[in-house]
Design an enzyme around this catalytic site. Sequence first.
Site, PDB file in Angstrom:
ATOM      1  N   GLY A   1       0.820  -1.214   0.000  1.00 10.07           N
ATOM      2  CA  GLY A   1       0.000   0.000   0.000  1.00 10.07           C
ATOM      3  C   GLY A   1       0.846   1.253   0.000  1.00 10.07           C
TER       4      GLY A   1
ATOM      5  N   ASP B   1       6.271  -5.700   5.167  1.00  9.81           N
ATOM      6  CA  ASP B   1       6.818  -7.034   5.369  1.00  9.81           C
ATOM      7  C   ASP B   1       6.614  -7.945   4.165  1.00  9.81           C
ATOM      8  OD1 ASP B   1       4.094  -7.217   5.732  1.00  9.81           O
ATOM      9  OD2 ASP B   1       4.190  -8.326   7.614  1.00  9.81           O
TER      10      ASP B   1
ATOM     11  N   GLU C   1      -8.639  -0.584  11.788  1.00  9.29           N
ATOM     12  CA  GLU C   1      -9.297  -1.537  10.901  1.00  9.29           C
ATOM     13  C   GLU C   1      -8.940  -2.977  11.236  1.00  9.29           C
ATOM     14  OE1 GLU C   1      -7.953  -1.052   6.874  1.00  9.29           O
ATOM     15  OE2 GLU C   1      -5.847  -1.426   7.371  1.00  9.29           O
TER      16      GLU C   1
ATOM     17  N   ILE D   1       2.383   3.001   7.002  1.00 13.31           N
ATOM     18  CA  ILE D   1       1.788   3.974   7.921  1.00 13.31           C
ATOM     19  C   ILE D   1       1.273   3.280   9.171  1.00 13.31           C
ATOM     20  CG2 ILE D   1       1.194   5.592   6.076  1.00 13.31           C
ATOM     21  CD1 ILE D   1      -1.724   4.725   6.343  1.00 13.31           C
ATOM     22  N   ASP D   2       1.221   1.938   9.141  1.00 13.99           N
ATOM     23  CA  ASP D   2       0.774   1.190  10.322  1.00 13.99           C
ATOM     24  C   ASP D   2       1.789   1.246  11.456  1.00 13.99           C
ATOM     25  OD1 ASP D   2      -1.276   0.545   8.629  1.00 13.99           O
ATOM     26  OD2 ASP D   2      -0.822  -1.610   8.528  1.00 13.99           O
TER      27      ASP D   2
ATOM     28  N   MET E   1      -6.211   2.969   9.421  1.00 12.55           N
ATOM     29  CA  MET E   1      -5.496   1.768   9.004  1.00 12.55           C
ATOM     30  C   MET E   1      -4.678   1.198  10.161  1.00 12.55           C
ATOM     31  SD  MET E   1      -4.533   2.248   5.030  1.00 12.55           S
ATOM     32  CE  MET E   1      -5.883   2.051   3.865  1.00 12.55           C
ATOM     33  N   GLY E   2      -4.284  -0.054   9.987  1.00 15.17           N
ATOM     34  CA  GLY E   2      -3.569  -0.781  11.021  1.00 15.17           C
ATOM     35  C   GLY E   2      -4.058  -2.212  11.024  1.00 15.17           C
TER      36      GLY E   2
ATOM     37  N   ARG F   1      -2.957   7.840   2.843  1.00 11.05           N
ATOM     38  CA  ARG F   1      -1.829   7.078   2.286  1.00 11.05           C
ATOM     39  C   ARG F   1      -1.018   7.843   1.256  1.00 11.05           C
ATOM     40  NH1 ARG F   1      -3.592   1.164   0.543  1.00 11.05           N
ATOM     41  NH2 ARG F   1      -4.651   2.324  -1.113  1.00 11.05           N
TER      42      ARG F   1
ATOM     43  N   TYR G   1      -7.688   5.656   3.595  1.00  8.29           N
ATOM     44  CA  TYR G   1      -7.282   5.871   2.209  1.00  8.29           C
ATOM     45  C   TYR G   1      -7.010   7.346   1.912  1.00  8.29           C
ATOM     46  CZ  TYR G   1      -8.491   1.020   1.463  1.00  8.29           C
ATOM     47  OH  TYR G   1      -8.520  -0.346   1.540  1.00  8.29           O
TER      48      TYR G   1
END
Length: 427
Positions: free
Chosen positions: A14, A113, A246, A139-140, A184-185, A311, A308
């Site tokens: 992403g 990852d 999320e 960004i997580d 996000m996460g 990002r 979104y």
Amino acid sequence: MTNKGNLGILVGGGPAPGLNGVIAAVTIEARRRGIKVYGIYDGYKWLVQGDEEELMEQVQELEIKDVSRIHFDGGSMLRTSRTNPAKTENGVENAVKNLQKLGIKYMVTIGGDDTAYGASVVAKGAKGEIKFAHVPKTIDNDLPLPNELPTFGYNTARHYGAGLIKNLMEDAKTTQRWYIGVAMGRHAGHLALGIGKSAGSTLTIIPEEFEKEGYIDIEDVLDVFESSIIKRRAMGTPHGVLVIAEGVAERFSPEQLQSIPGVIVEYDNYGHLRLAEVELGKILMQKIKERFNARNDKQTMVEINIGYVLRCADPIPYDQEYTRDLGYNAVEYLMSDKKEYQRNAMVCVDKGRFHPLYFEDMINPETKKTEVRYVDIESDYYKVATKYMVRLEKRDFDDNALLTRMAEIAQMSKQEFIDRYKHVAIA
């Protein structure tokens, strides 16, 4: 080091603010050293295919003039994709062959990852002929970098996310309603907590606050949310904002997800649940409204997914500077003659110093992923965050006036209220 080949760059996974900053820093430093740079579009997508003609259309030779100002911009000039070389037929073999056709001896991959794992399998397939440096991005903020170092893009996402939540808080106050903001996460709640804590949202819910092992019951999440709304009302305020990660939905059982009308359970090339298809905010909004409607108590609520929006935001100066350090050190590592620097590694810059994190030390051979950095719910950092939320606390049961008001709103006796919600009350 004598130049023995060209350098390639690709972006996977992403988007995150700062991608262009890394691309620019790598290109400029490599060009300064007389190395030809190829930008490869769409991650591993074209590399893993056997179509050489198509590949050449998706590769761009990069000059300094192409990238000298892109560090200000969000998005990725090379675009991105989630293509998994290991899951594509002959993917690793094709990727190695295509990189060699381009004369690439050095490769910079930018991603999380999954992209790091992709780099590791292609590096293994190249048998030492191509040296890889991976720049960690998400960004997580859930990659296990040393000394709690943030991943690039996180600080920008938190910055703009906190601004969005601030606006929703004002809207909630003006319209006397609740908002649900989904951040996000996938695995960890760093971004949701960072946004909620910075903005001072009414409540933040992250996966880590529930049992570490096993599934999360959606009813427990609803109990935390509902009791917060009730307590807030009992305190005289009928509005608020929930920020939720999320990844809470990632922890619901497949059976529970499939039982919810309208939910589509799909998985990507790396086996991840497509969280965008789950629409966590809508699920929570619908179910909370049902609870209040059952008491003939209308609760006005709006949900919005802010993930979104963040990002591809333009990076703030922190990430503009950070990505320059990362990009430069990626090239420095690839070009180094030091014996200990001849392995494939992840780029880390801590306290202004470069530290390689080697693939074999970072990637779990069983899960094929790096270890996840979770929010430590025993830390002072998390404790402070909860102290500025409005959520049910055990001491609330000793405040007779507050307990009475909460029980009245819930249309229960005081003891019924305690028995119903004590499992989500925090210390």
